[in-house]
Design a protein around this motif. Structure first.
Motif, PDB file in Angstrom:
ATOM      1  N   LYS A 171      34.475   9.383  60.963  1.00 30.73           N
ATOM      2  CA  LYS A 171      33.283   8.197  60.567  1.00 30.73           C
ATOM      3  C   LYS A 171      34.666   6.959  60.059  1.00 30.73           C
ATOM      4  CE  LYS A 171      30.091  12.117  58.525  1.00 30.73           C
ATOM      5  NZ  LYS A 171      29.539  11.689  57.525  1.00 30.73           N
ATOM      6  N   GLN A 172      33.871   6.223  60.518  1.00 27.76           N
ATOM      7  CA  GLN A 172      33.758   4.683  60.329  1.00 27.76           C
ATOM      8  C   GLN A 172      33.227   4.660  59.270  1.00 27.76           C
ATOM      9  OE1 GLN A 172      33.413   1.456  62.839  1.00 27.76           O
ATOM     10  NE2 GLN A 172      32.411   2.399  63.865  1.00 27.76           N
ATOM     11  N   HIS A 173      33.801   4.185  58.053  1.00 28.70           N
ATOM     12  CA  HIS A 173      33.209   3.519  57.022  1.00 28.70           C
ATOM     13  C   HIS A 173      33.463   2.436  56.581  1.00 28.70           C
ATOM     14  CE1 HIS A 173      33.349   7.980  55.780  1.00 28.70           C
ATOM     15  NE2 HIS A 173      34.861   8.467  55.947  1.00 28.70           N
ATOM     16  N   TRP A 174      32.678   1.507  55.697  1.00 31.98           N
ATOM     17  CA  TRP A 174      32.768  -0.193  55.655  1.00 31.98           C
ATOM     18  C   TRP A 174      31.551   0.115  53.934  1.00 31.98           C
ATOM     19  CZ3 TRP A 174      30.247   1.254  59.487  1.00 31.98           C
ATOM     20  CH2 TRP A 174      28.973   1.498  60.125  1.00 31.98           C
ATOM     21  N   HIS A 175      31.842  -0.479  53.008  1.00 31.07           N
ATOM     22  CA  HIS A 175      31.889  -1.366  52.033  1.00 31.07           C
ATOM     23  C   HIS A 175      30.592  -1.787  52.164  1.00 31.07           C
ATOM     24  CE1 HIS A 175      30.186  -2.797  48.042  1.00 31.07           C
ATOM     25  NE2 HIS A 175      31.355  -1.473  47.494  1.00 31.07           N
ATOM     26  N   GLU A 176      28.922  -2.098  51.579  1.00 29.90           N
ATOM     27  CA  GLU A 176      28.091  -2.213  51.913  1.00 29.90           C
ATOM     28  C   GLU A 176      28.437  -3.361  51.728  1.00 29.90           C
ATOM     29  OE1 GLU A 176      26.102  -0.751  48.547  1.00 29.90           O
ATOM     30  OE2 GLU A 176      26.690  -1.231  46.996  1.00 29.90           O
ATOM     31  N   ARG A 177      29.312  -3.912  51.090  1.00 29.60           N
ATOM     32  CA  ARG A 177      28.967  -5.857  50.454  1.00 29.60           C
ATOM     33  C   ARG A 177      29.278  -6.460  52.496  1.00 29.60           C
ATOM     34  NH1 ARG A 177      32.885  -7.046  46.892  1.00 29.60           N
ATOM     35  NH2 ARG A 177      31.716  -6.188  45.225  1.00 29.60           N
ATOM     36  N   TYR A 178      30.196  -5.592  52.443  1.00 29.46           N
ATOM     37  CA  TYR A 178      30.625  -6.526  53.733  1.00 29.46           C
ATOM     38  C   TYR A 178      29.695  -6.078  55.436  1.00 29.46           C
ATOM     39  CZ  TYR A 178      34.416  -7.895  51.455  1.00 29.46           C
ATOM     40  OH  TYR A 178      35.257  -8.211  49.794  1.00 29.46           O
ATOM     41  N   HIS A 179      28.396  -4.998  55.422  1.00 36.43           N
ATOM     42  CA  HIS A 179      27.372  -4.836  56.019  1.00 36.43           C
ATOM     43  C   HIS A 179      27.074  -5.984  57.197  1.00 36.43           C
ATOM     44  CE1 HIS A 179      25.158  -1.734  57.938  1.00 36.43           C
ATOM     45  NE2 HIS A 179      23.741  -2.690  57.486  1.00 36.43           N
ATOM     46  N   ALA A 180      26.446  -7.061  56.580  1.00 38.15           N
ATOM     47  CA  ALA A 180      26.129  -7.940  57.814  1.00 38.15           C
ATOM     48  C   ALA A 180      27.013  -8.736  58.080  1.00 38.15           C
ATOM     49  CB  ALA A 180      25.238  -8.888  56.591  1.00 38.15           C
ATOM     50  N   ASP A 181      28.679  -8.418  57.467  1.00 35.52           N
ATOM     51  CA  ASP A 181      29.361  -9.887  57.616  1.00 35.52           C
ATOM     52  C   ASP A 181      29.809  -9.741  59.605  1.00 35.52           C
ATOM     53  OD1 ASP A 181      31.922 -11.199  57.396  1.00 35.52           O
ATOM     54  OD2 ASP A 181      32.399  -9.986  58.106  1.00 35.52           O
ATOM     55  N   ALA A 182      29.845 -10.783  60.240  1.00 40.38           N
ATOM     56  CA  ALA A 182      30.218 -11.016  61.962  1.00 40.38           C
ATOM     57  C   ALA A 182      30.976 -10.077  62.590  1.00 40.38           C
ATOM     58  CB  ALA A 182      30.009 -12.717  62.216  1.00 40.38           C
ATOM     59  N   SER A 183      32.173 -10.697  61.824  1.00 39.86           N
ATOM     60  CA  SER A 183      33.773  -9.771  62.842  1.00 39.86           C
ATOM     61  C   SER A 183      33.646  -8.567  62.383  1.00 39.86           C
ATOM     62  CB  SER A 183      34.640 -10.297  61.846  1.00 39.86           C
ATOM     63  OG  SER A 183      34.403 -10.701  60.029  1.00 39.86           O
ATOM     64  N   ASN A 184      33.251  -8.194  60.882  1.00 40.57           N
ATOM     65  CA  ASN A 184      32.934  -6.499  60.396  1.00 40.57           C
ATOM     66  C   ASN A 184      32.184  -5.922  61.607  1.00 40.57           C
ATOM     67  OD1 ASN A 184      32.343  -4.213  58.863  1.00 40.57           O
ATOM     68  ND2 ASN A 184      33.702  -5.099  57.316  1.00 40.57           N
ATOM     69  N   ARG A 185      30.837  -6.535  61.625  1.00 42.15           N
ATOM     70  CA  ARG A 185      30.107  -5.716  62.878  1.00 42.15           C
ATOM     71  C   ARG A 185      30.472  -5.698  63.886  1.00 42.15           C
ATOM     72  NH1 ARG A 185      25.751  -9.446  61.174  1.00 42.15           N
ATOM     73  NH2 ARG A 185      25.742 -10.224  63.536  1.00 42.15           N
ATOM     74  N   TRP A 186      31.136  -6.529  64.420  1.00 47.81           N
ATOM     75  CA  TRP A 186      31.825  -6.744  65.824  1.00 47.81           C
ATOM     76  C   TRP A 186      32.643  -5.490  65.669  1.00 47.81           C
ATOM     77  CZ3 TRP A 186      36.927  -7.266  67.641  1.00 47.81           C
ATOM     78  CH2 TRP A 186      36.711  -7.218  69.019  1.00 47.81           C
ATOM     79  N   LEU A 187      33.891  -5.513  64.671  1.00 45.81           N
ATOM     80  CA  LEU A 187      34.873  -4.423  64.954  1.00 45.81           C
ATOM     81  C   LEU A 187      34.240  -3.301  64.922  1.00 45.81           C
ATOM     82  CD1 LEU A 187      37.386  -4.295  64.730  1.00 45.81           C
ATOM     83  CD2 LEU A 187      37.980  -3.766  62.864  1.00 45.81           C
ATOM     84  N   ARG A 188      33.525  -3.232  63.870  1.00 46.28           N
ATOM     85  CA  ARG A 188      32.712  -1.994  63.981  1.00 46.28           C
ATOM     86  C   ARG A 188      32.215  -0.678  64.818  1.00 46.28           C
ATOM     87  NH1 ARG A 188      29.622  -4.049  58.918  1.00 46.28           N
ATOM     88  NH2 ARG A 188      28.308  -3.586  60.060  1.00 46.28           N
ATOM     89  N   GLY A 189      31.288  -2.183  65.640  1.00 50.99           N
ATOM     90  CA  GLY A 189      30.652  -1.611  67.781  1.00 50.99           C
ATOM     91  C   GLY A 189      31.935  -1.515  68.034  1.00 50.99           C
ATOM     92  N   ALA A 190      32.844  -2.259  68.185  1.00 48.58           N
ATOM     93  CA  ALA A 190      34.219  -2.211  69.032  1.00 48.58           C
ATOM     94  C   ALA A 190      34.936  -0.695  69.077  1.00 48.58           C
ATOM     95  CB  ALA A 190      35.046  -2.868  69.080  1.00 48.58           C
ATOM     96  N   ILE A 191      34.481  -0.343  67.868  1.00 47.24           N
ATOM     97  CA  ILE A 191      34.923   1.069  68.080  1.00 47.24           C
ATOM     98  C   ILE A 191      33.502   2.066  67.857  1.00 47.24           C
ATOM     99  CG2 ILE A 191      35.920   2.819  65.735  1.00 47.24           C
ATOM    100  CD1 ILE A 191      37.241   0.363  64.316  1.00 47.24           C
ATOM    101  N   ALA A 192      32.707   1.375  67.835  1.00 47.78           N
ATOM    102  CA  ALA A 192      32.110   2.911  68.174  1.00 47.78           C
ATOM    103  C   ALA A 192      31.829   3.053  69.303  1.00 47.78           C
ATOM    104  CB  ALA A 192      30.580   1.937  67.384  1.00 47.78           C
ATOM    105  N   THR A 193      31.631   1.963  70.681  1.00 51.41           N
ATOM    106  CA  THR A 193      31.582   2.196  71.593  1.00 51.41           C
ATOM    107  C   THR A 193      32.924   2.953  72.808  1.00 51.41           C
ATOM    108  OG1 THR A 193      30.720  -0.243  71.638  1.00 51.41           O
ATOM    109  CG2 THR A 193      31.168   0.539  74.265  1.00 51.41           C
ATOM    110  N   LEU A 194      33.874   2.364  72.343  1.00 55.83           N
ATOM    111  CA  LEU A 194      35.631   3.496  72.013  1.00 55.83           C
ATOM    112  C   LEU A 194      35.897   4.495  71.783  1.00 55.83           C
ATOM    113  CD1 LEU A 194      38.101   0.329  71.390  1.00 55.83           C
ATOM    114  CD2 LEU A 194      37.524   1.595  73.771  1.00 55.83           C
TER     115      LEU A 194
END
Length: 196
Positions: A171-194
């Motif tokens: 899994k990929q994990h991230w803290h709830e504090r950064y859930h809405a952070d744009a760059s964090n969202r982008w990185l999560r999306g890239a990893i999920a796609t790959l």
């Protein structure tokens, strides 16, 4: 991330980033017992791997399922196309002590089933396991994706483990504090796609 994720995921991630964001730099640190705090204080953006201790206060997304296989040298003199439970116990093994991850489920399952491995070598990471297995008669129980990537680069092959071991989710994990952070969202999306 875990050392296995470094081996299996990072090359593909970097090749993707070269295409979509050639200026992006990546700084990877090893999963430790401090990883939850590193995520909470923003020192680390994401944690990727099998980390059952990252639960409360963290979002998580399953990337893929994993199961275990046995890695053996293509030149092993006794182990050929299959591996019996007796052979698993008779042969010497390399064991990885991987703190901060959930790979201890192998040891717990073997112990519960009364299966004893003859451990000749213990290592702190998976980085050298395939090379050592390729050049010795040691066996190693490893996650499938790691084994599959090593078959392409080392003189090893994968065999089914002769007893049922639990599968697990990377899994990929991230803290709830950064859930809405744009760059964090982008990185999560890239990893999920790959890797999703």
């Amino acid at each position: 991330m875990t050392d296995i994720s470094e081996i299996v995921l990072v090359p593909r991630l970097l090749n993707h980033l070269r295409q979509v964001g050639p200026g992006i730099r990546v700084d990877i640190s090893k999963i430790t017992q401090d990883s939850p705090q590193d995520l909470a204080d923003g020192t680390v953006d994401l944690a990727v791997g099998f980390m059952p201790h990252l639960e409360a206060g963290f979002y998580q997304q399953v990337l893929f399922d994993q199961h275990f296989v046995c890695l053996v040298s293509n030149r092993h003199p006794r182990v050929r196309d299959s591996l019996s439970l007796e052979a698993l116990q008779a042969e010497d093994h390399v064991l990885v002590r991987s703190s901060g991850t959930g790979h201890a489920i192998v040891d717990k399952t073997l112990e519960r089933e009364g299966v004893v491995r003859r451990v000749q070598l213990q290592l702190p990471s998976f980085l050298g396991v395939a090379r050592i297995v390729a050049q010795t008669e040691l066996l190693a129980i490893v996650p499938y994706r790691y084994g599959a990537s090593m078959v392409d680069s080392e003189d090893v092959r994968m065999l089914p483990v002769p007893l049922a071991l639990p599968s697990f989710q990377v899994k990929q994990h991230w803290h709830e504090r950064y859930h809405a952070d744009a760059s964090n969202r982008w990185l999560r999306g890239a990893i999920a796609t790959l890797f999703g």
